[in-house]
Design an enzyme around this catalytic site. Sequence first.
Site, PDB file in Angstrom:
ATOM      1  N   ASN A 122       0.807  -1.220   0.000  1.00  0.00           N
ATOM      2  CA  ASN A 122       0.000   0.000   0.000  1.00  0.00           C
ATOM      3  C   ASN A 122       0.839   1.268   0.000  1.00  0.00           C
ATOM      4  O   ASN A 122       0.422   2.295  -0.511  1.00  0.00           O
ATOM      5  CB  ASN A 122      -0.942   0.016   1.209  1.00  0.00           C
ATOM      6  N   SER A 154     -10.871  -5.574   0.070  1.00  0.00           N
ATOM      7  CA  SER A 154     -11.603  -4.422   0.600  1.00  0.00           C
ATOM      8  C   SER A 154     -12.092  -3.560  -0.554  1.00  0.00           C
ATOM      9  O   SER A 154     -11.312  -3.201  -1.436  1.00  0.00           O
ATOM     10  CB  SER A 154     -10.664  -3.615   1.488  1.00  0.00           C
ATOM     11  N   CYS A 189      -2.934   4.967   7.665  1.00  0.00           N
ATOM     12  CA  CYS A 189      -3.063   4.569   9.070  1.00  0.00           C
ATOM     13  C   CYS A 189      -1.886   5.087   9.879  1.00  0.00           C
ATOM     14  O   CYS A 189      -1.980   5.261  11.073  1.00  0.00           O
ATOM     15  CB  CYS A 189      -3.102   3.055   9.186  1.00  0.00           C
TER      16      CYS A 189
HETATM   17  N1  PLP Z   1      -4.449  -4.017   3.769  1.00  0.00           N
HETATM   18  C1  PLP Z   1      -3.888  -3.076   3.001  1.00  0.00           C
HETATM   19  C2  PLP Z   1      -2.737  -3.448   2.130  1.00  0.00           C
HETATM   20  C3  PLP Z   1      -4.389  -1.780   3.011  1.00  0.00           C
HETATM   21  O1  PLP Z   1      -3.823  -0.838   2.246  1.00  0.00           O
HETATM   22  C4  PLP Z   1      -5.486  -1.472   3.858  1.00  0.00           C
HETATM   23  C5  PLP Z   1      -5.993  -0.077   3.955  1.00  0.00           C
HETATM   24  O2  PLP Z   1      -5.232   0.865   3.901  1.00  0.00           O
HETATM   25  C6  PLP Z   1      -6.033  -2.493   4.633  1.00  0.00           C
HETATM   26  C7  PLP Z   1      -5.490  -3.749   4.553  1.00  0.00           C
HETATM   27  C8  PLP Z   1      -7.222  -2.239   5.535  1.00  0.00           C
HETATM   28  O3  PLP Z   1      -8.368  -2.167   4.763  1.00  0.00           O
HETATM   29  P1  PLP Z   1      -9.797  -1.728   5.336  1.00  0.00           P
HETATM   30  O4  PLP Z   1      -9.814  -0.261   5.306  1.00  0.00           O
HETATM   31  O5  PLP Z   1     -10.768  -2.367   4.419  1.00  0.00           O
HETATM   32  O6  PLP Z   1      -9.936  -2.302   6.698  1.00  0.00           O
END
Ligand code: PLP
Length: 385
Positions: free
Chosen positions: A150, A197, A324
Amino acid sequence: MLYFDHNATAPLSPAARIAWLEAQERYPANPSSLHRPGQRAEVALESARDSVASILGASPSSLVWTSGATESAAAVFAHLAGVSRPGSEAWISALEHPCVQEAARRFFGERLRILPAATHGTLDLAALRELLQHPPAGLPAAVALMAANNETGVLQPWQEARELCAAVGVPLVCDATQWLGRLPAKGLGVCDYVLGSGHKFGAPVGMGFLKTPAGGGFHPLVVGGPQEEGRRAGTQNVAGAVAFAAALAEAEGMHGQISGRLGWRRSFEERLVLELPGASVLGAETERLWNTVAFLPPPLADCRQRWVVRLDAGGVAASSGSACASGKEKPSHVLAAMGVAAADSDRVLRLSSGWGTTESDWERAGAVIRGIYQRFGAPNAPKRA
Ligand code: PLP
C-alpha cells in the site's frame, strides 16, 4: 482538487453507485428472511458472491462477506490460532499492513515471526525458502504475504510464496487489498486465504471479503448468528455486496489500459527525479502498481513544513506513507524494511491514482510539486529551473 490518494480510499465508481442505489431500492429486506422479499435479497447477495468468486477463480462457497480487510485479517488469525498445532507460529512479511501485523500479534503473541524484505521492497523469497526448509520452531500455522504494498505499490512474489508454502502444506494468507481492482484478480483464488476491501477500488467503504479454503471448517470471529454459513455473524449488507461486485467487474474491464497508465506514471517519475535534486522513487527498480508512486523529495527550507501539507495547499491530495500511519511520529515499518533512514521517511510522499485519473492530472501534480520545491525548497539543495 487533484485526488491522488486512492490507496487510502477511492471514490465510489459509477458502476458501484448505480448498483448500490438500485439494490437499496430493490432489496430492502433481510436476506435471511423466509418471505419473498428476503429471498430476493438473498439471491442478489449470492449472485454478487458468485461474480466476485468467478473473478478471483475461487469457489463461491469459499467467500465470506466482511466489513473490509481489517476485519478479514482479524478473522483469519483468530481462526488460524484456533485450529493450528499448539505452539505453532505465524510468519508474516515485514511489509504487511498494520491490520495483518496487529491481528497476527493479537492471536499469536510471541509466536510471531517477521519475514525480512529486500531493499527494493519485496519479500526476501530466499529467506522464506530457507525458513520453510529449516523451520526453527516447526512449520508455521500460516505465512502472510500481501499482493501489492500500500505504501510503495511494489508487487510481491505471492505466487512464488504460495508455491513454496503449498509444497510443505502451509497455508498462505494473501492481503490483496491494493491489488484488487487494479490488476487482474484471476489466480488469487488459489491462495488459501485472501483479504479484500472494496473502498480501495470504487466500492462503498465498509464492504470486503475473506476467501477461505472451500469446504473447510471456520472458527468465526464475529459470533451471534448463522449468516455466511456460520463464518461471520450479522445481517449481510446486500447493497454493499452488489456494489462491490459491480465495482470489481467494472475495474476488471479496464485492464487493457494498464500499459498506458504505467507510461503516465513513468513520465511523472522521470521528470521529478530529473528536476528535483536528490529525489528518488522507492522501489523504482522493481514492478509496481501502475497507480502508485512513493518518492523521497528534497527537504523543504523550513523543516517543520510538511510536503503533504504544501501539496494540499497546492490542490493535490496525496499521502505520506500509509494513511493509518499518518499523524504518528513512528517511521513507516515498510520504509524502514526498505532501508530508508528514519529522518528521510517522514518526507516520503505517496501519490496513488485511480481509473478516473488522466495523464494531465499526473502532469499537473508534477508541476505543483516542482513549484513547491522552487518556492520552499531548502537553500542548500541546488535548485534547478
Ligand atoms: N491491507 C492493506 C494493504 C491496506 O492498504 C489497507 C488499507 O489501507 C487495509 C489492509 C485495511 O483495509 P480496510 O480499510 O478495508 O480495513
